[in-house]
Scaffold this motif. Structure first.
Motif, short mmCIF file in Angstrom:
data_model
loop_
_atom_site.label_atom_id
_atom_site.label_comp_id
_atom_site.label_asym_id
_atom_site.label_seq_id
_atom_site.Cartn_x
_atom_site.Cartn_y
_atom_site.Cartn_z
N ASN A 186 9.63 18.29 83.52
CA ASN A 186 9.29 17.04 83.43
C ASN A 186 8.95 16.64 84.87
O ASN A 186 8.32 15.37 85.26
CB ASN A 186 10.22 15.67 82.75
CG ASN A 186 9.64 14.43 81.99
OD1 ASN A 186 8.15 14.61 81.74
ND2 ASN A 186 9.99 13.85 82.38
N SER A 222 6.84 13.56 75.05
CA SER A 222 7.55 13.14 74.30
C SER A 222 7.40 14.43 73.10
O SER A 222 8.25 15.00 72.91
CB SER A 222 7.74 11.83 73.75
OG SER A 222 8.55 11.29 72.92
N LEU A 250 10.95 9.41 75.27
CA LEU A 250 11.26 10.34 76.08
C LEU A 250 12.86 10.03 75.91
O LEU A 250 14.01 10.98 76.38
CB LEU A 250 10.68 11.30 78.03
CG LEU A 250 11.38 12.60 77.90
CD1 LEU A 250 11.22 13.71 76.59
CD2 LEU A 250 10.40 12.93 79.06
#
Length: 145
Positions: A84, A96, A121
């Motif tokens: 990420n 997410s 997230l």
């Protein structure tokens, strides 16, 4: 360095002072008298480090990160966080959704995540951490029995 652009030797020395860590080590491994101008140094440096440029990944890359069936939830969370970080300019919804999609459907965490609306997230990671703590507590209880 613009002030010294006509003095190759000085440009090379100044360039060497701004290098750090691996680049500084690399510079000191250059054979003596192998660099004759700042252009030579620039070319050698570019050849050495151009292959080390990080490749920018798009947010859809995160959908390729899956929890290994034999791996732990902790390993998955760590790998997902690493991937990420490599994503540039990504809204919160895609990571997410990708995090959730990477989990097996039979996992309790997956079922909890799909029941939540507008889950960020950060909230997904917090819920995963809670599950990791529960798993650890269960392991400790089993050992104590």
């Amino acid at each position: 360095m613009v002030l010294y652009q006509n003095n190759d030797a000085l440009m090379c020395k100044i360039f060497a002072t701004i290098l750090q860590d691996e680049e500084q080590d690399w510079f000191h491994t250059l054979p003596p008298l192998s660099i004759h101008s700042f252009d030579d140094l620039s070319l050698v440096f570019s050849k050495e480090y151009s292959s080390y440029r990080s490749i920018k990944k798009k947010s859809n890359h995160l959908f390729n990160v899956k929890k290994n069936p034999k791996g732990s939830l902790c390993d998955y969370v760590k790998r997902f966080k690493v991937e990420n970080v490599m994503i540039v300019e990504c809204d919160n919804l895609i990571p997410s959704a990708a995090f959730q999609k990477g989990l097996p459907a039979n996992l309790l965490l997956f079922r909890e995540l799909i029941m939540k609306d507008d889950l960020t997230l950060a909230n997904s990671f917090a819920l995963a951490e809670k599950h990791l703590l529960w798993d650890e507590a269960r392991r400790v209880d089993k050992v104590l029995e």
